[in-house]
Design a protein around this motif. Structure first.
Motif, PDB file in Angstrom:
ATOM      1  N   LEU A 114      33.971  46.205  34.144  1.00  0.00           N
ATOM      2  CA  LEU A 114      35.299  46.421  34.710  1.00  0.00           C
ATOM      3  C   LEU A 114      35.722  45.216  35.545  1.00  0.00           C
ATOM      4  CD1 LEU A 114      37.503  48.624  34.836  1.00  0.00           C
ATOM      5  CD2 LEU A 114      36.467  49.404  36.967  1.00  0.00           C
ATOM      6  N   GLY A 115      34.780  44.643  36.286  1.00  0.00           N
ATOM      7  CA  GLY A 115      35.084  43.451  37.069  1.00  0.00           C
ATOM      8  C   GLY A 115      35.477  42.272  36.189  1.00  0.00           C
ATOM      9  N   ILE A 116      34.789  42.122  35.051  1.00  0.00           N
ATOM     10  CA  ILE A 116      35.124  41.048  34.115  1.00  0.00           C
ATOM     11  C   ILE A 116      36.513  41.263  33.528  1.00  0.00           C
ATOM     12  CG2 ILE A 116      34.491  40.002  31.900  1.00  0.00           C
ATOM     13  CD1 ILE A 116      31.563  40.633  32.592  1.00  0.00           C
ATOM     14  N   VAL A 117      36.827  42.526  33.192  1.00  0.00           N
ATOM     15  CA  VAL A 117      38.153  42.853  32.665  1.00  0.00           C
ATOM     16  C   VAL A 117      39.226  42.480  33.684  1.00  0.00           C
ATOM     17  CG1 VAL A 117      39.699  44.751  32.007  1.00  0.00           C
ATOM     18  CG2 VAL A 117      37.352  44.680  31.127  1.00  0.00           C
ATOM     19  N   LEU A 118      38.998  42.818  34.957  1.00  0.00           N
ATOM     20  CA  LEU A 118      39.973  42.504  36.000  1.00  0.00           C
ATOM     21  C   LEU A 118      40.149  40.992  36.152  1.00  0.00           C
ATOM     22  CD1 LEU A 118      41.830  43.375  38.298  1.00  0.00           C
ATOM     23  CD2 LEU A 118      39.826  43.482  39.792  1.00  0.00           C
ATOM     24  N   MET A 119      39.057  40.254  36.100  1.00  0.00           N
ATOM     25  CA  MET A 119      39.134  38.801  36.233  1.00  0.00           C
ATOM     26  C   MET A 119      39.925  38.186  35.080  1.00  0.00           C
ATOM     27  SD  MET A 119      35.988  36.081  36.484  1.00  0.00           S
ATOM     28  CE  MET A 119      35.439  36.469  34.806  1.00  0.00           C
ATOM     29  N   LEU A 120      39.647  38.612  33.858  1.00  0.00           N
ATOM     30  CA  LEU A 120      40.370  38.098  32.694  1.00  0.00           C
ATOM     31  C   LEU A 120      41.846  38.478  32.751  1.00  0.00           C
ATOM     32  CD1 LEU A 120      37.755  38.866  29.882  1.00  0.00           C
ATOM     33  CD2 LEU A 120      38.262  36.648  30.916  1.00  0.00           C
ATOM     34  N   LEU A 121      42.103  39.675  33.250  1.00  0.00           N
ATOM     35  CA  LEU A 121      43.478  40.160  33.354  1.00  0.00           C
ATOM     36  C   LEU A 121      44.280  39.293  34.306  1.00  0.00           C
ATOM     37  CD1 LEU A 121      45.522  42.440  32.696  1.00  0.00           C
ATOM     38  CD2 LEU A 121      44.558  43.719  34.619  1.00  0.00           C
ATOM     39  N   ILE A 122      43.701  38.975  35.458  1.00  0.00           N
ATOM     40  CA  ILE A 122      44.400  38.179  36.463  1.00  0.00           C
ATOM     41  C   ILE A 122      44.704  36.777  35.938  1.00  0.00           C
ATOM     42  CG2 ILE A 122      44.143  37.083  38.719  1.00  0.00           C
ATOM     43  CD1 ILE A 122      42.585  39.588  39.592  1.00  0.00           C
ATOM     44  N   PHE A 123      43.753  36.196  35.217  1.00  0.00           N
ATOM     45  CA  PHE A 123      43.914  34.818  34.768  1.00  0.00           C
ATOM     46  C   PHE A 123      44.797  34.687  33.526  1.00  0.00           C
ATOM     47  CE2 PHE A 123      40.022  33.947  37.286  1.00  0.00           C
ATOM     48  CZ  PHE A 123      40.495  32.851  38.000  1.00  0.00           C
ATOM     49  N   PHE A 124      44.641  35.612  32.564  1.00  0.00           N
ATOM     50  CA  PHE A 124      45.263  35.415  31.257  1.00  0.00           C
ATOM     51  C   PHE A 124      46.365  36.423  30.912  1.00  0.00           C
ATOM     52  CE2 PHE A 124      40.837  33.840  30.873  1.00  0.00           C
ATOM     53  CZ  PHE A 124      41.123  32.501  30.644  1.00  0.00           C
ATOM     54  N   LEU A 125      46.447  37.554  31.626  1.00  0.00           N
ATOM     55  CA  LEU A 125      47.410  38.573  31.230  1.00  0.00           C
ATOM     56  C   LEU A 125      48.037  39.226  32.464  1.00  0.00           C
ATOM     57  CD1 LEU A 125      48.114  39.418  28.300  1.00  0.00           C
ATOM     58  CD2 LEU A 125      46.710  41.457  28.652  1.00  0.00           C
ATOM     59  N   PRO A 126      48.701  38.444  33.311  1.00  0.00           N
ATOM     60  CA  PRO A 126      49.247  39.016  34.550  1.00  0.00           C
ATOM     61  C   PRO A 126      50.348  40.048  34.319  1.00  0.00           C
ATOM     62  CG  PRO A 126      50.014  36.754  34.229  1.00  0.00           C
ATOM     63  CD  PRO A 126      48.948  37.001  33.202  1.00  0.00           C
TER      64      PRO A 126
ATOM     65  N   MET B  58      44.100  50.038  35.361  1.00  0.00           N
ATOM     66  CA  MET B  58      44.808  50.590  34.202  1.00  0.00           C
ATOM     67  C   MET B  58      46.285  50.213  34.243  1.00  0.00           C
ATOM     68  SD  MET B  58      43.191  54.430  34.022  1.00  0.00           S
ATOM     69  CE  MET B  58      41.425  54.692  33.901  1.00  0.00           C
ATOM     70  N   CYS B  59      46.890  50.339  35.431  1.00  0.00           N
ATOM     71  CA  CYS B  59      48.303  49.989  35.571  1.00  0.00           C
ATOM     72  C   CYS B  59      48.528  48.507  35.289  1.00  0.00           C
ATOM     73  CB  CYS B  59      48.793  50.329  36.979  1.00  0.00           C
ATOM     74  SG  CYS B  59      48.830  52.092  37.360  1.00  0.00           S
ATOM     75  N   LEU B  60      47.676  47.663  35.852  1.00  0.00           N
ATOM     76  CA  LEU B  60      47.824  46.218  35.661  1.00  0.00           C
ATOM     77  C   LEU B  60      47.576  45.824  34.210  1.00  0.00           C
ATOM     78  CD1 LEU B  60      45.944  44.933  38.844  1.00  0.00           C
ATOM     79  CD2 LEU B  60      48.401  45.259  38.537  1.00  0.00           C
ATOM     80  N   LEU B  61      46.596  46.461  33.579  1.00  0.00           N
ATOM     81  CA  LEU B  61      46.247  46.112  32.197  1.00  0.00           C
ATOM     82  C   LEU B  61      47.358  46.478  31.228  1.00  0.00           C
ATOM     83  CD1 LEU B  61      44.182  45.089  30.118  1.00  0.00           C
ATOM     84  CD2 LEU B  61      43.159  47.377  30.121  1.00  0.00           C
ATOM     85  N   GLY B  62      47.922  47.667  31.396  1.00  0.00           N
ATOM     86  CA  GLY B  62      48.977  48.084  30.485  1.00  0.00           C
ATOM     87  C   GLY B  62      50.306  47.409  30.751  1.00  0.00           C
ATOM     88  N   GLY B  63      50.579  47.131  32.012  1.00  0.00           N
ATOM     89  CA  GLY B  63      51.870  46.545  32.406  1.00  0.00           C
ATOM     90  C   GLY B  63      52.533  47.419  33.444  1.00  0.00           C
ATOM     91  N   TRP B  64      52.453  47.016  34.715  1.00  0.00           N
ATOM     92  CA  TRP B  64      52.877  47.909  35.798  1.00  0.00           C
ATOM     93  C   TRP B  64      54.368  47.900  36.055  1.00  0.00           C
ATOM     94  CZ3 TRP B  64      52.233  45.818  41.386  1.00  0.00           C
ATOM     95  CH2 TRP B  64      52.354  44.437  41.404  1.00  0.00           C
TER      96      TRP B  64
END
Length: 314
Positions: free
Chosen positions: A284-296, A247-253
């Motif tokens: 959730l794992g897919i969301v984390l993978m996409l987050l790392i690659f496209f929305l750090p 959640m923190c990483l997705l929103g912007g930590w």
């Protein structure tokens, strides 16, 4: 809130948003009101983690233990102590803060990954005690039918209560982040060696930050009980800590309200996914993978980056 607190530009967005949130229950069905109340509790939890993660640079990998401990403290005080139920809203966060202080004293000598791994180990120990202590905590059955004050009964009342408490807690955390302590805390995140060299007690600041974060996680735990009326050991399990981290990483930590946005997205997504499949962890794992690659930078971090005014050339 005042313009001096958040700044004029931010207030232009925050005041209308808060007004809309207070009006929203008049137009939403009961389930969506419940979901929003749960988002306020979860968002406050994610923001409390970001207090030590994003602003303190501490590898807090098992933050859910303070959330669940606060929820259980509230439940046990309401069911077994004989004290007024409303008193649990003040005592339960204090119990979480004490747990944060104790775990902090045991782990603060370590740093980075070692600190995080020992936090997971000690947090898992607390989870195991609650999971197995049937006579006191109900074991894996949890505690159900927890009474709440009459002002919080019903989905709409729980919504307004959670929203009001979450706003108040967010203001307090914002003031902490922008206080001299908060500025020093962020300096320790960026360069602990330099801070130590100029006389800052790095470990003491980190211990205080961890205790404060545990306190606000406990507040979030009481808000969860207000909505659900029950507690269960999964609230302290390490997989929930991973979800909060996402959640923190997705929103912007590195953005103060980023975790609130991330919590809203994850809770809503989990509700939608649950209609079609039980494999939420896969999604959730897919969301984390996409987050790392496209929305750090996270959603809000990317928005701020694109709309930040360029600094004038001196």
């Amino acid at each position: 809130m005042s313009a001096a607190l958040f700044g004029n530009k931010k207030m232009v967005l925050i005041i209308p948003l808060v007004a809309v949130l207070y009006i929203l229950p008049q137009f939403l069905p009961r389930f969506q009101i419940y979901l929003m109340a749960l988002i306020f509790a979860t968002g406050l939890l994610a923001t409390s983690l970001n207090l030590v993660l994003g602003f303190g640079g501490m590898y807090q990998f098992h933050h859910a233990v303070f959330y669940g401990f606060g929820a259980y403290a509230f439940a046990l005080l309401a069911v077994k102590s004989g004290l007024p139920v409303w008193l649990g809203y003040f005592l339960a966060p204090v119990c979480s803060a004490i747990l944060g202080l104790v775990l902090g004293l045991l782990t603060i000598r370590l740093s980075k990954l070692y600190f995080g791994m020992l936090q997971i180990s000690l947090g898992s120990l607390v989870w195991a005690i609650i999971y197995r202590w049937y006579d006191f905590t109900g074991g894996d059955d949890g505690i159900h039918g927890i009474p709440v004050p009459s002002i919080c009964e019903g989905s709409a009342n729980a919504y307004y209560f959670n929203l009001s408490v979450a706003i108040f807690a967010l203001i307090l955390m914002y003031l902490i982040v922008n206080s001299p302590f908060g500025r020093t805390f962020q300096g320790i995140r960026d360069n602990p060696e330099r801070c130590s060299a100029i006389g800052v007690n790095v470990k003491r600041h980190q211990l205080v930050g961890l205790t404060l974060a545990a306190f606000f996680a406990g507040v979030a735990g009481t808000l969860f009980v207000t909505v659900e009326g029950s507690v269960f050991p999964d609230l302290l399990f390490w997989t929930l800590s991973l979800e909060i981290l996402i959640m923190c990483l997705l929103g912007g930590w590195f953005i103060f309200l980023g975790p609130m946005l991330g919590a809203g997205i994850i809770v809503a997504l989990r509700s939608i996914v649950g209609i079609y499949t039980e494999y939420w962890t896969l999604v959730l794992g897919i969301v984390l993978m996409l987050l790392i690659f496209f929305l750090p930078e996270g959603v809000l971090g990317l928005f701020v980056k694109k709309h930040r005014s360029p600094k004038p050339i001196p």
